[in-house]
Design an enzyme around this catalytic site. Structure first.
Site, mmCIF file in Angstrom:
data_model
loop_
_atom_site.group_PDB
_atom_site.id
_atom_site.type_symbol
_atom_site.label_atom_id
_atom_site.label_comp_id
_atom_site.label_asym_id
_atom_site.label_seq_id
_atom_site.Cartn_x
_atom_site.Cartn_y
_atom_site.Cartn_z
ATOM 1 N N ASP A 190 0.875 -1.485 -0.186
ATOM 2 C CA ASP A 190 0.167 -0.569 -0.093
ATOM 3 C C ASP A 190 0.772 1.406 0.058
ATOM 4 O O ASP A 190 1.987 1.196 0.489
ATOM 5 C CB ASP A 190 -1.271 0.032 1.131
ATOM 6 C CG ASP A 190 -2.410 -1.180 1.289
ATOM 7 O OD1 ASP A 190 -2.238 -1.325 -0.426
ATOM 8 O OD2 ASP A 190 -3.142 -0.542 1.940
ATOM 9 N N LYS A 212 -4.010 2.858 -3.403
ATOM 10 C CA LYS A 212 -4.752 3.890 -4.114
ATOM 11 C C LYS A 212 -5.973 4.852 -3.595
ATOM 12 O O LYS A 212 -4.910 5.414 -2.546
ATOM 13 C CB LYS A 212 -5.830 1.997 -3.814
ATOM 14 C CG LYS A 212 -5.511 1.407 -3.069
ATOM 15 C CD LYS A 212 -6.935 0.246 -2.243
ATOM 16 C CE LYS A 212 -6.497 0.841 -0.825
ATOM 17 N NZ LYS A 212 -7.289 -0.823 -0.427
ATOM 18 N N MET A 325 -8.462 8.194 9.281
ATOM 19 C CA MET A 325 -8.877 9.125 7.990
ATOM 20 C C MET A 325 -9.654 9.991 8.019
ATOM 21 O O MET A 325 -10.850 9.871 7.683
ATOM 22 C CB MET A 325 -9.484 7.494 7.318
ATOM 23 C CG MET A 325 -8.411 6.495 6.308
ATOM 24 S SD MET A 325 -9.048 5.842 6.124
ATOM 25 C CE MET A 325 -10.116 4.211 7.406
#
Ligand code: SAH
Length: 417
Positions: A190, A212, A325
């Protein structure tokens, strides 16, 4: 043999010269003469005059470990040599010789490099090195031949190890993670996995960056499943390397379901999640006898995920909330918590790039969050909210980078994390 004064003719027929006189001018002449003839030269304690550096050596039979700082810090190289000396006992040399004796047979048995590598990994993890360590060289040789004769295990099908890479500092990897990285044929990583961690993986593994973008999640996730399955089906040992822990906001569960459905063997190696690491590196105890009896790992990165949370419960005091997040939604978090009764004076800390060199800690109170949201926060960042956040500075240990001063009215928009 006494050579007297140095003369160019002394270099006839040599391919390496070591100049170790105590006269700088002579050393200089030797270096120049060697250079003219394209002969390798090392001048002791003089990096500029040396075409080659002589490394500090650890030797165990045919096995040699060379440590060089390229002339920058010979004492450091010597210090490391002492450490490596104590790590490697003499049986390592015996092991090298044993492999050498059987080299041809091993190559004939395993012409395919990948299979040969697996066979070596198994032998190295097995009884042969142990027998040599206890000085049973004959038994070790028999065990090695035995391992050559019973080779079916090497044809094991591919597999996937879901590995938690931790928050960035490679020192926070587990030993099992390190082993998986060393054994991997293919590594899917990642964007949260640090370069420092990747540098510890097997050099000749195939690295695939599956980092991503936030708004292309779904497509990328399916592609990741397909990639893991495809490589494992071809017999590769795949490592799916994820920032932090694979099961904390890491979509690890979905990946395992895909592997299960495809009948691929898998294993999970946990990692240190951002909340643990950020708290430790910012000096914030996540629970505390006086301030917090529970800890919640939360994400409220969009309206929809925020709607699913029980804000009345989150707003209760004496608990620590770690928002992953969350930086794009700081205002939302503040509004909902205050609306449900959490005190506007509740302290918070935002830890940006936790455990990494450029770690930044920003502290304030719940009321300030919208202002912070307009500051130039960089990804990744974690919000820790609760009474314990006030301890950020007082608990910061000496090994931890001090929180940088922050201009909270910076104009750069915050990044969607
Ligand atoms: N599986 C990961 C979390 C993935 S979600 C884990 O267990 O840590 C991604 C979020 O994790 C980021 O948006 C950020 O909130 C947090 N995060 C991950 N690494 C971080 C780091 N080094 N410093 C601060 N926050 C981090």
């Amino acid at each position: 043999m006494s050579l007297g004064e140095f003369a160019d003719a002394h270099l006839d027929g040599t391919w390496l010269v070591v100049a170790a006189t105590n006269d700088t001018a002579t050393n200089r002449r030797i270096a120049a003469a060697a250079e003219m003839r394209r002969i390798f030269v090392n001048v002791v304690d003089d990096v500029a005059l040396s075409a080659v550096q002589l490394p500090a050596l650890v030797q165990r039979g045919r096995l040699q470990v060379a440590i060089s700082s390229g002339g920058a810090a010979p004492m450091l190289a010597r210090h490391l040599r002492a450490q490596i000396e104590s790590m490697l006992d003499s049986s390592v040399g015996d092991l090298a010789e044993l492999f050498e004796r059987h080299r041809d047979a091993i190559r004939v048995r395993w012409p395919d490099l990948r299979q040969r590598r697996r066979w070596f990994d198994r032998v190295l993890a097995g009884i042969v090195p142990q027998l040599l360590r206890s000085q049973q060289s004959q038994a070790a040789e028999i065990a090695l031949c035995d391992a050559l004769a019973h080779a079916d295990v090497v044809d094991a099908p591919g597999s996937v190890v879901l590995v938690g890479a931790g928050p960035g500092d490679a020192g926070l990897l587990t030993l099992r993670a390190l082993r998986a990285l060393n054994e991997a044929d293919v590594i899917l990583h990642d964007r949260l996995v640090s370069a420092e961690v990747l540098a510890l993986a097997r050099r000749d593994a195939t690295f695939i960056d599956v980092g991503k973008q936030a708004d292309h999640h779904r497509v990328a996730q399916d592609d990741i499943h397909a990639l893991m399955i495809e490589h494992a089906r071809r017999g590769a040992r795949v490592v799916r390397l994820k920032g932090g822990d694979p099961f904390v906001f890491g979509r690890g569960g979905e990946e395992l379901e895909a592997l299960h459905a495809a009948s691929i063997r898998f294993e999970v190696v946990p990692g240190i999640t951002a909340a643990n690491a950020c708290a430790a590196y910012a000096g914030i105890p996540l629970t505390h006898r006086d301030h917090a009896q529970s800890l919640r790992l939360v994400t409220a990165h969009c309206e929809q995920s925020a709607d699913r949370l029980d804000w009345a419960w989150l707003a209760q005091d004496r608990q620590t909330l770690a928002f992953y997040m969350g930086v794009a939604g700081l205002e939302r978090i503040r509004d909902r918590l205050i609306a449900h009764g959490r005190a506007a004076s509740t302290p918070f800390a935002i830890i940006e790039n936790g455990s990494r060199r450029d770690q930044r800690v920003i502290t304030g109170t719940l009321d300030d969050l919208p202002v912070i949201a307009r500051a130039s926060l960089r990804s990744p960042a974690l919000l820790i909210l609760g009474e314990v956040a006030a301890l950020a500075q007082s608990c910061t240990g000496s090994a931890v980078p001090p929180p940088a001063a922050v201009d909270v009215v910076a104009t750069t928009p915050s990044l969607p994390l």
